[in-house]
Scaffold this active site. Sequence first.
Site, mmCIF file in Angstrom:
data_model
loop_
_atom_site.group_PDB
_atom_site.id
_atom_site.type_symbol
_atom_site.label_atom_id
_atom_site.label_comp_id
_atom_site.label_asym_id
_atom_site.label_seq_id
_atom_site.Cartn_x
_atom_site.Cartn_y
_atom_site.Cartn_z
ATOM 1 N N ASP A 259 0.870 -1.170 0.000
ATOM 2 C CA ASP A 259 0.000 0.000 0.000
ATOM 3 C C ASP A 259 0.915 1.232 0.000
ATOM 4 O O ASP A 259 2.127 1.117 0.051
ATOM 5 C CB ASP A 259 -0.941 -0.015 1.202
ATOM 6 C CG ASP A 259 -0.208 0.280 2.494
ATOM 7 O OD1 ASP A 259 1.044 0.300 2.488
ATOM 8 O OD2 ASP A 259 -0.864 0.489 3.511
ATOM 9 N N ASP B 66 -8.149 -7.180 0.535
ATOM 10 C CA ASP B 66 -7.252 -7.526 1.639
ATOM 11 C C ASP B 66 -7.938 -7.182 2.949
ATOM 12 O O ASP B 66 -8.738 -6.246 3.012
ATOM 13 C CB ASP B 66 -5.933 -6.744 1.534
ATOM 14 C CG ASP B 66 -6.093 -5.267 1.846
ATOM 15 O OD1 ASP B 66 -5.930 -4.883 3.024
ATOM 16 O OD2 ASP B 66 -6.392 -4.477 0.929
#
Length: 383
Positions: free
Chosen positions: A88, A282
């Site tokens: 990320d 996720d």
Amino acid sequence: MFKVVHKDGDARLGIFETPTGRIETPSYVVVATNGYIRAIELDDIPKTQTQIVIANTYHLWRSLGDVGLNDFPGLHDFMEFGGLIMTDSGGFQVFSMGVARETGVGKVFSENPISPKDSSQVKITDSGVYFYEDGEEHYLDAEISIKIQEQLGADIIFAFDEPSSPLHDRAYTETAMKRTHAWALRSLEAKTSNQKIYGIIQGGHFRDLRKQSAEYIGSLPFDGFAIGGSFGNSFGGEKDNTLDEISWANPYLPENKPRHLLGIGRIEDIFEAIELGIDTMDCVIPTREARHGGIWSRYGRIDILKGIYQKDDSFLTENCECYICNEKGITKSALHSLFKEKKLEAGRLATIHNIYFFNDLLRQIREAIKQNRFKIFKKWYLN
Ligand SMILES: [Zn+2]
């Protein structure tokens, strides 16, 4: 890198071509915040059917430091993992260390009470974000985030963004969205590697902002897209389901590129997201719950610490083919005892089982999509 090979309604069966083989989607992305999956060993990963993991740029940046990043071997070597790796952008910490910390409200509105917790540790400006932790100030922006993600060496990296909270009004949500759009361009321009990069759609729980964000981010030359920010708020009465934000954005995204859902992953959410055309998602649920004795079974989550499991000699869930259930023959009573005795092994066994369970559910969903029976499977499973 990615193609959609079959559709059942809006549910998609996709394939990622990777240097080490093909990965079918929909697929669950397992959280490996610091470059490892908490509570298990590196050689446990193959026991879990894990195809994709996501590591956290902010935490790796803070723990490795600039010197450590220069010498970092890359996440594939670090994790000894040949599947797909995502990082990320650090954008989530803008939210989690900022407004989420300040208000006590997470990204899914209905799940969290409104209770102020602590002061914000971030200051957001148009150029970037200042983080305040342990008496120090750390500055992160689009260019720095991309540089760190290049050093971490994941296959898929994310543009830097500012997620908004379910508590933000329309005006602030729009400001954060516009900042996210500007940072998306800067992230694309900063990238010098051949890693794939995803753009992030924001816009909170406002239908027109989600559309605007998807149209703009979808028009940029990203390799894939992620839907981020807050979900589940029914302000304005426009919503039927928790994840309607996905259906507001997806029509404006290119059909042939992968779509990721950031940080959402309860069983019902998985089905709903896939039904709306999401390819990967996720969430910390399987791993975090495992460490606290939350075991996933065919009939939902069970708290293995409860007294009723003390003498329960059945397996964690019926017909589970995971290493823990199938090869080690661990029963509910055995795992109950390990947790009661506070053995480290308890968290490891529970984590392997839970990740396997989620990955195996996704495998079953892929089979259902192949056979054009996703909706029937969804209804049967959730019932
Ligand atoms: Zn199992």
